[in-house]
Design a protein around this motif. Structure first.
Motif, PDB file in Angstrom:
ATOM      1  N   THR A   1       7.643  32.439  -9.125  1.00  0.00           N
ATOM      2  CA  THR A   1       8.395  31.854 -10.233  1.00  0.00           C
ATOM      3  C   THR A   1       7.828  30.482 -10.566  1.00  0.00           C
ATOM      4  N   ASP A   2       7.381  30.296 -11.802  1.00  0.00           N
ATOM      5  CA  ASP A   2       6.777  29.032 -12.212  1.00  0.00           C
ATOM      6  C   ASP A   2       7.830  28.070 -12.746  1.00  0.00           C
ATOM      7  N   VAL A   3       8.013  26.967 -12.031  1.00  0.00           N
ATOM      8  CA  VAL A   3       8.868  25.878 -12.490  1.00  0.00           C
ATOM      9  C   VAL A   3       8.059  24.596 -12.394  1.00  0.00           C
ATOM     10  N   GLU A   4       8.462  23.585 -13.163  1.00  0.00           N
ATOM     11  CA  GLU A   4       7.714  22.333 -13.143  1.00  0.00           C
ATOM     12  C   GLU A   4       8.642  21.138 -13.254  1.00  0.00           C
ATOM     13  N   SER A   5       8.246  20.067 -12.591  1.00  0.00           N
ATOM     14  CA  SER A   5       8.968  18.800 -12.667  1.00  0.00           C
ATOM     15  C   SER A   5       8.549  18.072 -13.947  1.00  0.00           C
ATOM     16  N   LEU A   6       9.549  17.628 -14.714  1.00  0.00           N
ATOM     17  CA  LEU A   6       9.266  16.912 -15.955  1.00  0.00           C
ATOM     18  C   LEU A   6       9.318  15.405 -15.767  1.00  0.00           C
ATOM     19  N   VAL A   7      10.166  14.954 -14.857  1.00  0.00           N
ATOM     20  CA  VAL A   7      10.300  13.513 -14.603  1.00  0.00           C
ATOM     21  C   VAL A   7      10.668  13.328 -13.138  1.00  0.00           C
ATOM     22  N   GLN A   8       9.943  12.447 -12.470  1.00  0.00           N
ATOM     23  CA  GLN A   8      10.128  12.219 -11.038  1.00  0.00           C
ATOM     24  C   GLN A   8      11.014  11.004 -10.826  1.00  0.00           C
ATOM     25  N   PHE A   9      12.018  11.129  -9.953  1.00  0.00           N
ATOM     26  CA  PHE A   9      12.973  10.042  -9.755  1.00  0.00           C
ATOM     27  C   PHE A   9      12.579   9.059  -8.659  1.00  0.00           C
ATOM     28  N   ALA A  10      11.979   9.555  -7.564  1.00  0.00           N
ATOM     29  CA  ALA A  10      11.747   8.674  -6.417  1.00  0.00           C
ATOM     30  C   ALA A  10      10.554   9.143  -5.598  1.00  0.00           C
ATOM     31  N   SER A  11       9.975   8.212  -4.841  1.00  0.00           N
ATOM     32  CA  SER A  11       8.798   8.512  -4.024  1.00  0.00           C
ATOM     33  C   SER A  11       9.153   8.710  -2.550  1.00  0.00           C
ATOM     34  N   ALA A  12      10.438   8.789  -2.241  1.00  0.00           N
ATOM     35  CA  ALA A  12      10.896   9.057  -0.877  1.00  0.00           C
ATOM     36  C   ALA A  12      12.097   9.995  -0.947  1.00  0.00           C
ATOM     37  N   PRO A  13      12.316  10.805   0.085  1.00  0.00           N
ATOM     38  CA  PRO A  13      13.409  11.779   0.036  1.00  0.00           C
ATOM     39  C   PRO A  13      14.805  11.173  -0.018  1.00  0.00           C
ATOM     40  N   GLY A  14      14.979   9.976   0.550  1.00  0.00           N
ATOM     41  CA  GLY A  14      16.324   9.418   0.616  1.00  0.00           C
ATOM     42  C   GLY A  14      17.169  10.096   1.674  1.00  0.00           C
ATOM     43  N   GLU A  15      16.538  10.850   2.560  1.00  0.00           N
ATOM     44  CA  GLU A  15      17.229  11.582   3.627  1.00  0.00           C
ATOM     45  C   GLU A  15      17.125  10.798   4.936  1.00  0.00           C
ATOM     46  N   VAL A  16      18.014  11.100   5.852  1.00  0.00           N
ATOM     47  CA  VAL A  16      17.936  10.485   7.179  1.00  0.00           C
ATOM     48  C   VAL A  16      18.394  11.504   8.213  1.00  0.00           C
ATOM     49  N   GLU A  17      17.620  11.630   9.282  1.00  0.00           N
ATOM     50  CA  GLU A  17      17.995  12.500  10.401  1.00  0.00           C
ATOM     51  C   GLU A  17      18.865  11.689  11.341  1.00  0.00           C
ATOM     52  N   LEU A  18      20.125  12.110  11.463  1.00  0.00           N
ATOM     53  CA  LEU A  18      21.097  11.405  12.288  1.00  0.00           C
ATOM     54  C   LEU A  18      21.379  12.194  13.565  1.00  0.00           C
ATOM     55  N   VAL A  19      21.753  11.465  14.616  1.00  0.00           N
ATOM     56  CA  VAL A  19      22.246  12.095  15.833  1.00  0.00           C
ATOM     57  C   VAL A  19      23.637  11.543  16.100  1.00  0.00           C
ATOM     58  N   SER A  20      24.535  12.403  16.539  1.00  0.00           N
ATOM     59  CA  SER A  20      25.875  11.959  16.897  1.00  0.00           C
ATOM     60  C   SER A  20      25.794  10.878  17.972  1.00  0.00           C
ATOM     61  N   SER A  21      26.576   9.818  17.819  1.00  0.00           N
ATOM     62  CA  SER A  21      26.571   8.736  18.803  1.00  0.00           C
ATOM     63  C   SER A  21      26.916   9.256  20.189  1.00  0.00           C
ATOM     64  N   ALA A  22      27.726  10.311  20.240  1.00  0.00           N
ATOM     65  CA  ALA A  22      28.107  10.881  21.531  1.00  0.00           C
ATOM     66  C   ALA A  22      26.935  11.532  22.253  1.00  0.00           C
TER      67      ALA A  22
END
Length: 300
Positions: A62-83
């Motif tokens: 399936t061909d899809v394309e990005s028309l406008v890019q918002f950011a150069s980083a995912p904005g994600e974070v891998e968290l671990v429970s404090s416990a």
């Protein structure tokens, strides 16, 4: 609303779609894979989601394309429970554990699988549990359904500020993304089916210009001013936390909507490492994004 996708609702609230003569409905889905499914089914014409879906979908025909890019980083974070922070120091320690992602087949799924592979684990060494974002993610960690997970702000900031979680891997800045993934990872964008774009170039141009105007607004206004444009339901009683999280991510937003030069190759390398179907496909990166509408004058 996750900060990485904020340009969608902000463009709507600022009236930039209407200025372009467009009538746009912004529909929220719990995970990027859900929005992808809606696009394939023809229920929506465009998705504000991660660029990596354009490569994944092309490898599946399936061909899809990005028309406008918002950011150069995912904005994600891998968290671990404090416990569990004392015994889980990196993804290498995920063996035998349940790890949260927003959805199976989502970008958090892709990135989690890559990071665990990078730290020496095989896919059957751990369990991926789809827990969406926001309250459902927080509850999953609080009630120990997951020991760790990948999410975005403001969910991450809420868990960190209440000391319910610790950071394992931070993908919220360009520098930390380069360190973890080996390069820039273009993430949030507007992507659409290539056939629809070809058939509706005027609408595609107007959408592109509306979003670029929003990106300029983000870089010329304070975090407080931007959050004031949002529905109260987006931050409820956590406005100060939401503002602080947005202020931290604000510099990562693109100023012009253009694809970073090396970004597509980084994304392809990561998807190829975790998905045999991508690895086996001769992906044409030039067909996964376009700058044609960025270069076309006429935006209001």
């Amino acid at each position: 609303m996750r900060l990485i996708y904020l340009p969608a609702i902000l463009t709507k609230r600022l009236g930039y779609f209407e200025q372009q003569g467009l009538d746009v409905d912004v529909v929220t889905e719990p995970a990027g894979v859900n929005a992808e499914d809606e696009l394939i089914a023809g229920a929506v014409q465009g998705v504000v989601g991660f660029y990596d879906h354009t490569i994944d979908l092309q490898s599946k025909g399936t061909d899809v394309e990005s028309l406008v890019q918002f950011a150069s980083a995912p904005g994600e974070v891998e968290l671990v429970s404090s416990a569990r922070a004392a015994d889980i120091k990196s993804p290498a320690d995920f063996k035998g554990q349940s790890i949260g992602v927003t959805g199976l087949g989502s970008s958090t799924d892709f990135l989690t699988r890559y990071l665990t592979q990078k730290f020496g684990l095989q896919r059957d060494d751990y369990r991926l549990l789809p827990v969406d974002a926001g309250k459902t993610f927080i509850d999953a960690m609080r009630h120990r359904r997951i020991v760790a997970g990948m999410t975005t702000d403001p969910t991450a900031s809420e868990l960190l500020s209440s000391d319910q979680a610790k950071v394992l891997i931070d993908l919220r800045t360009e520098a930390s993304t380069r360190e973890a993934l080996g390069g820039i990872y273009p993430a949030g964008c507007l992507y659409m089916r290539a056939a629809w774009v070809d058939a509706h170039p005027d609408e595609a141009r107007k959408l592109t210009h509306a979003f670029v105007k929003t990106l300029r607004y983000i870089h010329t206004h304070s975090a407080e001013q931007i959050v004031d444009q949002l529905p109260r339901s987006y931050y409820e009683k956590r406005k100060a936390l939401y503002v602080a999280a947005f202020k931290a991510f604000q510099p990562t937003f693109s100023v012009d909507g253009r694809m970073p030069d090396s970004g597509p190759r980084t994304v392809l390398a990561i998807l190829s490492a975790i998905d045999p179907s991508v690895q086996a496909t001769d992906v044409d990166l030039s067909k996964t994004y376009t700058t044609a509408f960025l270069d076309t004058p006429g935006g209001k």
